[in-house]
Design a protein around this motif. Sequence first.
Motif, mmCIF file in Angstrom:
data_model
loop_
_atom_site.group_PDB
_atom_site.id
_atom_site.type_symbol
_atom_site.label_atom_id
_atom_site.label_comp_id
_atom_site.label_asym_id
_atom_site.label_seq_id
_atom_site.Cartn_x
_atom_site.Cartn_y
_atom_site.Cartn_z
ATOM 1 N N VAL A 148 99.783 27.240 18.423
ATOM 2 C CA VAL A 148 100.122 28.412 19.226
ATOM 3 C C VAL A 148 100.009 29.691 18.407
ATOM 4 N N GLU A 158 98.851 34.859 29.397
ATOM 5 C CA GLU A 158 99.566 33.594 29.581
ATOM 6 C C GLU A 158 99.187 32.607 28.478
ATOM 7 N N SER A 159 100.184 31.907 27.941
ATOM 8 C CA SER A 159 99.989 30.878 26.905
ATOM 9 C C SER A 159 99.474 31.438 25.589
ATOM 10 N N ARG A 199 95.416 33.858 22.761
ATOM 11 C CA ARG A 199 95.585 32.417 22.919
ATOM 12 C C ARG A 199 94.875 31.685 21.790
#
Length: 210
Positions: free
Chosen positions: A21, A40-41, A208
């Motif tokens: 991550v 997102e993410s 990401r």
Amino acid sequence: MADNVVLRVERLGFAYPECAVLEDVSLAWPAGLALVQGDESSGKTTLLRLLAGELAPRSGEITLQGVRQRTDPAAYRAQVFWQDPRSTALDELTARQWLAGLPAQHARWDAAALAAHVEGFSLEPHLDKPFFALSTGSRRKVLMAGGLASGAALLLIDEPVAGLDKPSVNYLVQVLGRAAAHPARLVAVAHYEPLPGVAWGRTLTLARAR
């Protein structure tokens, strides 16, 4: 601190079992207002959880007001306010019960500030409701009111405007504007993009992981 750095992160890395991550994240933020933004993410919430001490990094070092998270985790966490707005841990408590327990946890608690935030966010009708009965917006407003009154050296706020009504968004912008000038406190906010009307002192954009 001589260089005015409240929060220092050095080469931070973290991975969930299924994917990496965060890789090699470094920052040195003074008091004021900071934005963690990304799609997102991209790891925004994960970074906040790492800064809160809720997750352990795979690599790197986090230091808050000279206290290293790795070597003195209790002293580190005592300086942080973090509540995940998605958590169900508070569901059986009323908002008033939860707020009443915060002064014992935060040495710099400000009761007058809480009263102002309760009024500013129009929370009075919701204080005797359990968290499970609060709307998404009301839950976030209760958590932010508690955090803003905590006096913690590091206040972490995740997606602050989700479910908020327009007057509450306007109040939040005012509060964040005042936080930007605080001489000894860092407020770090995770959001997809900058909030209109807020002057961010520092910005970290996450991508990401590939």
